[in-house]
Design a protein around this motif. Sequence first.
Motif, short mmCIF file in Angstrom:
data_model
loop_
_atom_site.label_atom_id
_atom_site.label_comp_id
_atom_site.label_asym_id
_atom_site.label_seq_id
_atom_site.Cartn_x
_atom_site.Cartn_y
_atom_site.Cartn_z
N LEU A 1 99.82 49.97 27.26
CA LEU A 1 100.62 50.48 28.38
C LEU A 1 99.64 51.04 29.40
O LEU A 1 98.87 51.94 29.09
CB LEU A 1 101.56 51.59 27.92
CG LEU A 1 102.93 51.19 27.47
CD1 LEU A 1 103.69 52.39 26.94
CD2 LEU A 1 103.71 50.51 28.56
N LEU A 2 99.67 50.48 30.59
CA LEU A 2 98.77 50.88 31.66
C LEU A 2 99.58 51.63 32.70
O LEU A 2 100.59 51.12 33.19
CB LEU A 2 98.11 49.64 32.27
CG LEU A 2 97.14 49.84 33.41
CD1 LEU A 2 95.94 50.67 32.96
CD2 LEU A 2 96.68 48.49 33.94
N PHE A 3 99.16 52.84 33.02
CA PHE A 3 99.87 53.67 33.98
C PHE A 3 99.20 53.61 35.35
O PHE A 3 98.01 53.34 35.45
CB PHE A 3 99.94 55.12 33.47
CG PHE A 3 100.72 55.23 32.20
CD1 PHE A 3 102.10 55.31 32.21
CD2 PHE A 3 100.07 55.22 30.97
CE1 PHE A 3 102.82 55.39 31.03
CE2 PHE A 3 100.78 55.30 29.79
CZ PHE A 3 102.16 55.38 29.82
N GLY B 1 95.62 55.81 33.56
CA GLY B 1 95.66 56.22 32.17
C GLY B 1 96.23 55.09 31.33
O GLY B 1 96.87 54.17 31.85
N GLU B 2 96.00 55.15 30.03
CA GLU B 2 96.45 54.08 29.13
C GLU B 2 96.98 54.67 27.83
O GLU B 2 96.53 55.73 27.40
CB GLU B 2 95.30 53.14 28.79
CG GLU B 2 94.68 52.48 29.98
CD GLU B 2 93.40 51.71 29.64
OE1 GLU B 2 93.15 51.45 28.45
OE2 GLU B 2 92.67 51.39 30.57
N LEU B 3 97.92 53.97 27.23
CA LEU B 3 98.38 54.26 25.88
C LEU B 3 98.12 53.01 25.07
O LEU B 3 98.66 51.94 25.37
CB LEU B 3 99.85 54.63 25.87
CG LEU B 3 100.46 54.97 24.52
CD1 LEU B 3 99.75 56.16 23.88
CD2 LEU B 3 101.95 55.24 24.66
N LEU B 4 97.25 53.13 24.07
CA LEU B 4 96.88 51.99 23.24
C LEU B 4 97.90 51.79 22.13
O LEU B 4 98.64 52.72 21.77
CB LEU B 4 95.48 52.20 22.67
CG LEU B 4 94.37 52.45 23.71
CD1 LEU B 4 93.02 52.57 23.02
CD2 LEU B 4 94.34 51.38 24.77
N PRO B 5 97.96 50.59 21.56
CA PRO B 5 98.96 50.30 20.52
C PRO B 5 98.88 51.22 19.30
O PRO B 5 99.88 51.45 18.64
CB PRO B 5 98.66 48.85 20.11
CG PRO B 5 97.83 48.29 21.17
CD PRO B 5 97.16 49.42 21.88
N VAL C 1 94.15 57.12 26.56
CA VAL C 1 92.94 57.01 27.36
C VAL C 1 93.23 57.73 28.68
O VAL C 1 94.17 57.38 29.39
CB VAL C 1 92.55 55.54 27.62
CG1 VAL C 1 91.33 55.45 28.51
CG2 VAL C 1 92.32 54.81 26.30
N ALA C 2 92.44 58.75 28.98
CA ALA C 2 92.66 59.54 30.19
C ALA C 2 92.46 58.68 31.44
O ALA C 2 91.72 57.69 31.41
CB ALA C 2 91.69 60.71 30.21
N PRO C 3 93.11 59.05 32.53
CA PRO C 3 92.90 58.32 33.79
C PRO C 3 91.43 58.25 34.13
O PRO C 3 90.68 59.21 33.90
CB PRO C 3 93.67 59.16 34.81
CG PRO C 3 94.72 59.86 34.01
CD PRO C 3 94.08 60.14 32.69
#
Length: 63
Positions: A38-40, A44-48, A53-55
């Motif tokens: 998930l890429l914001f 920032g990211e949310l991995l599976p 992962v911070a911006p």
Amino acid sequence: MCTHTPKCPSAASPDREAAHVVAARPEQGWSLLCNAVLLFEDTGELLPDGQVVAPHRPVAALV
């Protein structure tokens, strides 16, 4: 998983953001990549695996 040719980078790969977008909700500020990341919009990211992962926006060069 990815059916693209060439295959998209995995979620563990440093270039994971290069994967194809499979769903996007720009009004909510996120995209789902084909590698399940998930890429914001703030980068920032949310991995599976649940890892966050911070911006990481690029910093403008000082002149």
